[in-house]
Design an enzyme around this catalytic site. Sequence first.
Site, PDB file in Angstrom:
ATOM      1  N   HIS A 189      17.135  48.589  33.942  1.00  0.00           N
ATOM      2  CA  HIS A 189      17.313  49.590  33.795  1.00  0.00           C
ATOM      3  C   HIS A 189      16.357  50.958  33.935  1.00  0.00           C
ATOM      4  O   HIS A 189      16.542  52.065  34.510  1.00  0.00           O
ATOM      5  CB  HIS A 189      17.262  50.725  32.121  1.00  0.00           C
ATOM      6  N   ARG A 294      24.712  57.759  30.134  1.00  0.00           N
ATOM      7  CA  ARG A 294      24.033  56.586  29.478  1.00  0.00           C
ATOM      8  C   ARG A 294      23.390  56.770  28.291  1.00  0.00           C
ATOM      9  O   ARG A 294      21.905  57.930  28.226  1.00  0.00           O
ATOM     10  CB  ARG A 294      22.899  56.305  30.226  1.00  0.00           C
ATOM     11  N   ARG A 330      29.414  56.968  27.047  1.00  0.00           N
ATOM     12  CA  ARG A 330      29.120  56.103  26.572  1.00  0.00           C
ATOM     13  C   ARG A 330      28.354  56.243  25.300  1.00  0.00           C
ATOM     14  O   ARG A 330      26.873  57.346  25.083  1.00  0.00           O
ATOM     15  CB  ARG A 330      28.588  55.163  27.524  1.00  0.00           C
ATOM     16  N   GLU A 428      31.947  44.574  30.437  1.00  0.00           N
ATOM     17  CA  GLU A 428      30.688  44.531  31.167  1.00  0.00           C
ATOM     18  C   GLU A 428      30.436  43.225  31.153  1.00  0.00           C
ATOM     19  O   GLU A 428      29.299  42.461  31.087  1.00  0.00           O
ATOM     20  CB  GLU A 428      29.854  45.035  31.242  1.00  0.00           C
ATOM     21  N   ASN A 451      26.244  46.542  36.618  1.00  0.00           N
ATOM     22  CA  ASN A 451      25.052  45.113  35.961  1.00  0.00           C
ATOM     23  C   ASN A 451      25.237  43.886  35.515  1.00  0.00           C
ATOM     24  O   ASN A 451      24.806  43.067  35.374  1.00  0.00           O
ATOM     25  CB  ASN A 451      24.239  45.957  36.104  1.00  0.00           C
ATOM     26  N   ASP A 452      25.569  44.650  33.197  1.00  0.00           N
ATOM     27  CA  ASP A 452      25.997  43.386  32.796  1.00  0.00           C
ATOM     28  C   ASP A 452      26.778  42.166  33.242  1.00  0.00           C
ATOM     29  O   ASP A 452      26.188  41.223  32.966  1.00  0.00           O
ATOM     30  CB  ASP A 452      25.806  43.859  31.506  1.00  0.00           C
ATOM     31  N   ARG A 462      19.309  40.336  33.640  1.00  0.00           N
ATOM     32  CA  ARG A 462      18.979  40.884  34.599  1.00  0.00           C
ATOM     33  C   ARG A 462      17.352  41.987  35.128  1.00  0.00           C
ATOM     34  O   ARG A 462      17.235  43.025  35.684  1.00  0.00           O
ATOM     35  CB  ARG A 462      19.523  42.410  34.479  1.00  0.00           C
ATOM     36  N   CYS A 499      31.498  51.476  37.424  1.00  0.00           N
ATOM     37  CA  CYS A 499      30.004  51.984  36.539  1.00  0.00           C
ATOM     38  C   CYS A 499      28.875  51.723  36.879  1.00  0.00           C
ATOM     39  O   CYS A 499      27.453  52.645  37.079  1.00  0.00           O
ATOM     40  CB  CYS A 499      30.554  52.730  35.308  1.00  0.00           C
TER      41      CYS A 499
HETATM   42  C1  PEP Z   1      26.325  47.556  33.653  1.00  0.00           C
HETATM   43  O1  PEP Z   1      26.228  46.901  32.913  1.00  0.00           O
HETATM   44  O2  PEP Z   1      26.831  48.353  34.687  1.00  0.00           O
HETATM   45  C2  PEP Z   1      26.513  49.072  33.211  1.00  0.00           C
HETATM   46  C3  PEP Z   1      26.893  50.527  33.679  1.00  0.00           C
HETATM   47  O3  PEP Z   1      25.618  49.805  31.971  1.00  0.00           O
HETATM   48  P1  PEP Z   1      23.842  49.648  31.883  1.00  0.00           P
HETATM   49  O4  PEP Z   1      23.953  49.583  33.095  1.00  0.00           O
HETATM   50  O5  PEP Z   1      23.036  50.589  31.238  1.00  0.00           O
HETATM   51  O6  PEP Z   1      23.794  48.756  31.523  1.00  0.00           O
HETATM   52 MG    MG Z   2      25.909  47.705  30.791  1.00  0.00          MG
END
Ligand code: PEP
Ligand code: MG
Length: 541
Positions: A189, A294, A330, A428, A451-452, A462, A499
Site C-alpha cells: 500500500h 480507499r 470501498r 480479490e 493486488n490482493d 504483497r 481497480c
Molecule cells: C486490490 O487489492 O487490488 C485493491 C485494489 O485493493 P488494495 O490495493 O487497497 O488492497
Molecule cells: Mg485489496
Amino acid sequence: MHMITGQSISPELAVGTIRFYRHIKNIVGDAIAANPNMELTRYRAAYQTSMEQLKNLYNKTLAQLSAAEADIFEMHRMLLSDNRFHHAIELSIIEEGKTAEYAVYSVGQKLCEQFMAMDDPYLQARGADIQDVMNRLLFALSGKTESALDHITEPFILMAEDLTPSETAQMSSDRLLGFVTRQGSPYSHTAILAKTMGVPALMSIDIDENWDGHLAIIDGEKQCLYIDPDDALVQEYQLKINSSRKRREKLQALIGLPAVTRDGHRVKLYANINTPADLAAAIETDAEGIGLFRSEFLYLNKNEYPDEEVQYTVYRNVLEKMAGKHIVIRTLDLGTDKKSPYLALEPEENPALGYRAVRICLSQPELFKVQLRALLRAAAHGGLHIMFPMIISVQEVRTIKKLMAACRNELQEKGLPCGNPVVGVMIETPAAALIADELAKEVDFFSIGTNDLAQYTLALDRNNARVHTFYDPHHPALLELIRMTADAAHRHNIPVCICGESGADLTLTKAFLSMGMDALSVAPNALLPLKGAIRDISLSV
Ligand code: PEP
Ligand code: MG
C-alpha cells in the site's frame, strides 16, 4: 558519486536532497546508561528543543490555519511538561540509571497504554497525543529532524528503513520528490500511495543514514539511485525530467476525449483515490469518476474512530466535488499493514490471512454500522456506489445487506434522509472469483482487486520484499480468474471493473479489454497514459 540498484514502482525520476526519516523503534537502543548525569543533560536539552518546536508549530498553525488546530500543539506542550511524564522520565534516568531514550520510551509507552485502556473516548484519544509527544522527544534526542519532517521547506527525497501506509499518507506531497527505502515491496500500500502522489519510489536499497543531506537522483526506469551525482549527471536528469514533463503535457490533448479503441470498443476510465485530497488530481486528469476510494485512509492517522457525522461529511463532499460522476467508495479495509491505534489490532502470525477488512467489520458490527449509516446518508446527495473488500462468501454479502437494512431503519427512525447506493463487491480472493456467478446474483457490480487477487492466488505476501520477484501480474492463473469474473458478471448483466494496479499495466490493457472489462480504475497519474494506449489499440487485430 556512486550508484545502487533497487526495485522501483514506476519509471518516474527525481533529483533532490535526501532527508532521512527514522522510526522510533530504531532510535531507542540500550536501556542502561553508562553516564546517567549525561543522559539527564541530554534529556533536558531535548525537552527544551521539543518545547520550542511546539511553540513554533503553535504560532505557525495559528497564523496559517485556525486557533482550534493550533491548540493541539499547546495541548502537547502541556502533556510534555506534565509531571506524570516529564518528572517520571527524569526519575527513571536518575534513580534507575536508564538512558534518556529508554526512559522517554518506557514512560511514554506506559502512560499511553493507560490512556488507551480508559473507557472515555476523549481520554483514550489522548494516548495517541502522548505517543506523538514521545516521538518528538525521541527525535530531538537523536539530533535528527522530526518524524513529520514538517520543518523542511525545500523539496526532498525521503529515505527510510521502511514506511507504513499511515506514515506515507502523512507525507505532504508538495515537497516530496520521491521515496527510497530498504524494506517494502512494489505491491504494498505504501507503493500504491507513492504512485497516487505521482512520485517515484525505490525499494530494497541498502540505505545509509550518512546520506542525510546529500544530493541524489532516483531513476525509476533503471531502478537505481545515484548518491552525490556529478553536475553532468544532474544536468542530464534535469533534461530527462523536463522531457517527461513535456510528454505529460502532450497527454493533456486527450482530456475530453473518450477512452475508445480504434475499432470502437468503449471503456470507462476512473481514478483511484486514497484521500479526498486526491480528488483534484482525478479531476485534472479527466477521470469519468472515482472507481475506488480507499475509505480506510480516513481512519489511519487519527486519534479516534471518525464518527458518523465526520464520515458523512467527507463522503458527501466527494460526491458533491465530483458533481454527478460515478463514485465508488470501498468500506474500510483495515488490518495487515493498515492499522489504527484505537482499533488495538493484535499482532498476528499471518496478518494477510487474518483479521482484515470485512472480517473486522462483521466481527465489530457496531463499528461497521457507523460507516454504513454515513454512506447511506451521503447517498441521498448523489448516485453513490459502495463496495466491500475481501469477500469470500455469499453469506458475507447477505449479512452486510442485513446490516445495511438495519442502518436504514435506524436513520429513518431519526428522520434522517438516506439514498439507495448501488452495491458491489471486490473480487480479490480466488474464492470470490470462483463463486462469481453466485455473487453476481447478490450485487450490482464487481470490481477486481488484482493486488490482493495476485497475492492470494500466487500465495505471495504483497508486502514481503523477499518474494516480490516471484509476484507475477501476468500469471496465467491470475488472468484466468479475472476472465472468469468478467464472464460471470456479463452472464448476470452487471458491469465489471479492474481497480488493482494491473489496471494501469499497459502490457495487459489489450487482454483486459478483450475480456470485456467495462471499466478500469487507476491512480490519477496513470489515467491519461492509459487512455492514450487504449485509443491506439485495435481489438480485432
Ligand atoms: C486490490 O487489492 O487490488 C485493491 C485494489 O485493493 P488494495 O490495493 O487497497 O488492497
Ligand atoms: Mg485489496
